[in-house]
Design an enzyme around this catalytic site. Structure first.
Site, PDB file in Angstrom:
ATOM      1  N   ASP A  57       0.688  -1.281   0.021  1.00  0.00           N
ATOM      2  CA  ASP A  57       0.079   0.076  -0.038  1.00  0.00           C
ATOM      3  C   ASP A  57       0.865   1.327  -0.058  1.00  0.00           C
ATOM      4  O   ASP A  57       0.546   2.277  -0.490  1.00  0.00           O
ATOM      5  CB  ASP A  57      -0.855   0.037   1.200  1.00  0.00           C
ATOM      6  CG  ASP A  57      -1.940  -1.165   1.426  1.00  0.00           C
ATOM      7  OD1 ASP A  57      -2.395  -1.460   0.187  1.00  0.00           O
ATOM      8  OD2 ASP A  57      -1.989  -1.846   2.256  1.00  0.00           O
ATOM      9  N   HIS A  67      11.532  12.233 -11.001  1.00  0.00           N
ATOM     10  CA  HIS A  67      11.296  10.893 -10.887  1.00  0.00           C
ATOM     11  C   HIS A  67       9.891  10.420 -11.107  1.00  0.00           C
ATOM     12  O   HIS A  67       9.373   9.592 -10.809  1.00  0.00           O
ATOM     13  CB  HIS A  67      11.480  10.479  -9.418  1.00  0.00           C
ATOM     14  CG  HIS A  67      10.766  11.122  -8.331  1.00  0.00           C
ATOM     15  ND1 HIS A  67      11.091  12.668  -8.108  1.00  0.00           N
ATOM     16  CD2 HIS A  67       9.664  11.158  -7.656  1.00  0.00           C
ATOM     17  CE1 HIS A  67      10.223  13.076  -7.152  1.00  0.00           C
ATOM     18  NE2 HIS A  67       9.570  12.176  -6.752  1.00  0.00           N
ATOM     19  N   ASP A  69       6.900  11.405 -11.374  1.00  0.00           N
ATOM     20  CA  ASP A  69       5.464  11.807 -10.691  1.00  0.00           C
ATOM     21  C   ASP A  69       4.995  13.073 -10.940  1.00  0.00           C
ATOM     22  O   ASP A  69       4.218  13.567 -10.139  1.00  0.00           O
ATOM     23  CB  ASP A  69       5.651  11.255  -9.250  1.00  0.00           C
ATOM     24  CG  ASP A  69       6.590  12.299  -8.401  1.00  0.00           C
ATOM     25  OD1 ASP A  69       6.486  12.158  -7.172  1.00  0.00           O
ATOM     26  OD2 ASP A  69       6.891  13.274  -9.060  1.00  0.00           O
ATOM     27  N   GLY A  75      16.725  19.582  -5.382  1.00  0.00           N
ATOM     28  CA  GLY A  75      18.106  19.457  -4.800  1.00  0.00           C
ATOM     29  C   GLY A  75      18.044  19.580  -3.347  1.00  0.00           C
ATOM     30  O   GLY A  75      17.046  19.716  -2.742  1.00  0.00           O
ATOM     31  N   GLY A  91      -0.977   6.050  -4.814  1.00  0.00           N
ATOM     32  CA  GLY A  91      -1.631   6.369  -3.480  1.00  0.00           C
ATOM     33  C   GLY A  91      -1.021   5.870  -2.498  1.00  0.00           C
ATOM     34  O   GLY A  91      -0.656   4.786  -2.326  1.00  0.00           O
ATOM     35  N   HIS A  95       7.953   9.606  -1.305  1.00  0.00           N
ATOM     36  CA  HIS A  95       8.995   9.782  -2.015  1.00  0.00           C
ATOM     37  C   HIS A  95      10.057  10.742  -1.192  1.00  0.00           C
ATOM     38  O   HIS A  95       9.338  11.983  -0.860  1.00  0.00           O
ATOM     39  CB  HIS A  95       8.970  10.555  -3.313  1.00  0.00           C
ATOM     40  CG  HIS A  95       8.042   9.615  -4.336  1.00  0.00           C
ATOM     41  ND1 HIS A  95       7.550   9.993  -5.426  1.00  0.00           N
ATOM     42  CD2 HIS A  95       7.599   8.313  -4.138  1.00  0.00           C
ATOM     43  CE1 HIS A  95       6.785   9.015  -5.966  1.00  0.00           C
ATOM     44  NE2 HIS A  95       6.941   7.972  -5.429  1.00  0.00           N
ATOM     45  N   HIS A 117       6.024  12.598   9.222  1.00  0.00           N
ATOM     46  CA  HIS A 117       5.100  13.699   8.459  1.00  0.00           C
ATOM     47  C   HIS A 117       4.586  13.118   7.231  1.00  0.00           C
ATOM     48  O   HIS A 117       3.312  13.007   6.932  1.00  0.00           O
ATOM     49  CB  HIS A 117       5.926  14.934   8.477  1.00  0.00           C
ATOM     50  CG  HIS A 117       5.322  15.760   7.458  1.00  0.00           C
ATOM     51  ND1 HIS A 117       4.669  17.118   7.903  1.00  0.00           N
ATOM     52  CD2 HIS A 117       4.873  16.140   6.186  1.00  0.00           C
ATOM     53  CE1 HIS A 117       4.133  17.740   7.028  1.00  0.00           C
ATOM     54  NE2 HIS A 117       4.004  17.158   5.856  1.00  0.00           N
ATOM     55  N   GLU A 118       5.359  12.532   6.349  1.00  0.00           N
ATOM     56  CA  GLU A 118       4.901  12.021   5.012  1.00  0.00           C
ATOM     57  C   GLU A 118       3.994  10.843   5.212  1.00  0.00           C
ATOM     58  O   GLU A 118       2.879  10.885   4.216  1.00  0.00           O
ATOM     59  CB  GLU A 118       5.874  11.778   4.188  1.00  0.00           C
ATOM     60  CG  GLU A 118       6.912  12.722   3.879  1.00  0.00           C
ATOM     61  CD  GLU A 118       6.487  13.932   3.168  1.00  0.00           C
ATOM     62  OE1 GLU A 118       6.821  15.257   3.328  1.00  0.00           O
ATOM     63  OE2 GLU A 118       5.262  13.893   2.470  1.00  0.00           O
ATOM     64  N   HIS A 121       0.245  12.250   5.476  1.00  0.00           N
ATOM     65  CA  HIS A 121      -0.333  12.344   4.050  1.00  0.00           C
ATOM     66  C   HIS A 121      -0.874  11.072   3.442  1.00  0.00           C
ATOM     67  O   HIS A 121      -1.769  10.840   3.175  1.00  0.00           O
ATOM     68  CB  HIS A 121       0.748  12.949   3.142  1.00  0.00           C
ATOM     69  CG  HIS A 121       1.006  14.530   3.478  1.00  0.00           C
ATOM     70  ND1 HIS A 121       0.177  15.311   3.682  1.00  0.00           N
ATOM     71  CD2 HIS A 121       2.295  15.052   3.672  1.00  0.00           C
ATOM     72  CE1 HIS A 121       0.898  16.453   3.680  1.00  0.00           C
ATOM     73  NE2 HIS A 121       1.911  16.354   3.675  1.00  0.00           N
ATOM     74  N   HIS A 127      -1.975  19.402   5.393  1.00  0.00           N
ATOM     75  CA  HIS A 127      -1.074  20.197   6.307  1.00  0.00           C
ATOM     76  C   HIS A 127      -1.801  20.789   7.386  1.00  0.00           C
ATOM     77  O   HIS A 127      -3.182  21.216   7.256  1.00  0.00           O
ATOM     78  CB  HIS A 127      -0.168  21.238   5.466  1.00  0.00           C
ATOM     79  CG  HIS A 127       0.952  20.559   5.010  1.00  0.00           C
ATOM     80  ND1 HIS A 127       1.608  20.986   3.390  1.00  0.00           N
ATOM     81  CD2 HIS A 127       1.534  19.371   5.245  1.00  0.00           C
ATOM     82  CE1 HIS A 127       2.361  20.228   3.089  1.00  0.00           C
ATOM     83  NE2 HIS A 127       2.485  19.280   4.179  1.00  0.00           N
TER      84      HIS A 127
END
Lengths: 365, 84
Positions: A57, A67, A69, A75, A91, A95, A117-118, A121, A127
């Site tokens: 998942d 990359h 997406d 950078g 989904g 990254h 944090h990611e 999401h 946020h």
């Protein structure tokens, strides 16, 4: 919440780490990601199982620039990582920008904090505008060993997936609001003309020339300092601030933590029966520093660098107020004592309390 | 002619502001110069949206606090709208 309220239809999710950055040991990366997942599984019914050679998942990968997406990285610094809301295919995927300086501590960018944090999401959160929330967009370091998921994030994720199955529901730190009348403080000190109010992992900074009060993480200025500072005072003569937690203290020289600290408070002359300091202030006109512990206080001579004889004494005998002191500081010849949401203004010459205010009276509310 | 430093800085600031708002506040990229005027109002609107989100003074102008916030390292997911 994310528009459309996307969420996973089941609670037992899978994740896969597709690749590793050479900037950290693989074991440290695994540990950081596992800890980041547990941040969310600890407060919801969600579980995360690691899979190896098949689609998961949540696919976690380090990626470089474009990359494919439609959201290229930029950078070093700038954008650190991104993740996609729950759903098929991309989904839920995370990254991570390969070009960042990933670490397991406070130098560079802490991988655990960013992945946690990611993953918010990946689970459907967007946020938060609460500067203390994990889901706040801008990066800020918190020692992973001290990390507690803020209440703002707990509320958000539990609104999507419900509460955890544990008997005791976990709660988290709430970001202090300068004008919340219930605000109390751990410690307060002056610092080169400013006043610094410590609360949990935050510091509220009041500069006499500015109307607003600045809220920051302690770690933003002093990554080596722990949260939960319990007492602090400024020695104006030596341009130093001493900060206390449990039976240790640090010295801030200018704006930096002096090397060789923390040291034990027993160096200052406290008996071993003292386990922590509740509050402290220093009077540069007399060279005396006052330490408040429970209902008693010690007096320290900054010139002789030793405790004065005849101490401890009862606070109520000399300061006219009963009970313990949470925080104290000296400003313009008056001592301000804080206990809960009440502030006492004490005149050291008249040796009596001459004013009673709210704890937040300094914030122009 | 060599660009005067302040004009160069101004260009860089505008670039920083536009790219931040495009990345995180869904500012549409205006490539037709003639809609510049409309673009500027649109940019100020988006700037206010960002300042509102971060609890900054809502001026619609790239003041110091706003630029400081834009330079902070952050998550690449937009602050508004979907990310799919």
């Amino acid at each position: 919440f994310t528009a459309g309220n996307p969420k996973w239809k089941r609670n037992n999710l899978t994740y896969r780490i597709l690749n590793y950055t050479p900037k950290m040991r693989q074991a440290d990366i695994d540990e950081a990601i596992q800890k980041a997942l547990s941040v969310w599984s600890n407060v919801t019914p969600l579980t995360f199982q690691k899979v190896e050679n098949k689609e998961a998942d949540i696919m976690i990968s380090f990626a470089y620039r474009d990359h494919r997406d439609n959201s290229p990285f930029d950078g070093p610094n700038g954008q650190l990582a991104h993740a996609f809301q729950p759903g098929e295919g991309i989904g839920g995927d995370v990254h991570i920008d390969e070009e960042e300086d990933w670490t397991k501590d406070g130098i560079g960018y802490n991988l655990f904090i960013v992945v946690a944090h990611e993953l918010g999401h990946s689970l459907g959160l967007s946020h938060s505008s609460d500067p203390g929330a994990l889901m706040y967009p801008a990066y800020s370091y918190t020692d992973p060993k001290e990390f507690l998921l803020p209440q703002d994030d707990i509320d958000g994720i539990q609104a999507i997936y419900g509460q955890s199955n544990t008997d005791v529901q976990p709660t988290g730190p709430i970001t202090p609001q300068a004008c919340n009348p219930n605000l109390t403080f751990d410690a307060i000190t002056t610092l080169r003309g400013e006043i610094i109010f410590f609360k949990g992992r935050y510091m509220l900074r009041k500069h006499p020339a500015r109307v607003e009060t600045e809220l920051n993480f302690i770690s933003l200025f002093w990554p080596k300092l722990p949260s939960g500072i319990q007492a602090a005072y400024e020695n104006v003569e030596r341009d130093e601030v001493l900060l206390f937690k449990e039976n240790k203290y640090w010295v801030l020289r200018g704006y930096d933590i002096a090397p060789g600290y923390p040291k034990s408070i027993y160096h200052l002359g406290f008996p071993k029966t003292v386990k922590r300091v509740n509050a402290a202030y220093s009077d540069e006109t007399t060279g005396k520093t006052y330490f408040f512990i429970a209902d008693r206080y010690w007096r320290y001579d900054e010139n002789k660098r030793s405790m004065d004889h005849g101490y401890p004494r009862k606070i109520v005998s000399d300061f006219g107020k009963t009970g313990r002191v949470d925080a104290a500081f000296l400003k313009d010849g008056y001592v301000y004592f804080f206990h809960g949401t009440t502030q006492f203004q004490f005149d050291p010459h008249a040796k009596r309390i001459i004013g009673l205010m709210k704890s937040i009276s300094w914030f122009n509310c | 002619f060599p660009v005067a430093p302040e004009a160069e800085d101004e260009g860089k600031t505008l670039e920083l502001v536009e790219s931040y708002l495009e990345n995180f506040y869904n500012l549409q990229q205006d490539h037709q110069p003639h809609v510049r005027k409309k673009g500027e109002n649109h940019l100020a609107l988006k700037l206010k949206e960002m300042q509102e989100f971060f609890g900054l003074q809502v001026t619609g102008k790239p003041d110091l606090d706003t630029l400081e916030m834009m330079k902070k390292p952050r998550c690449g997911v937009p602050d508004i709208g979907q990310y799919v």
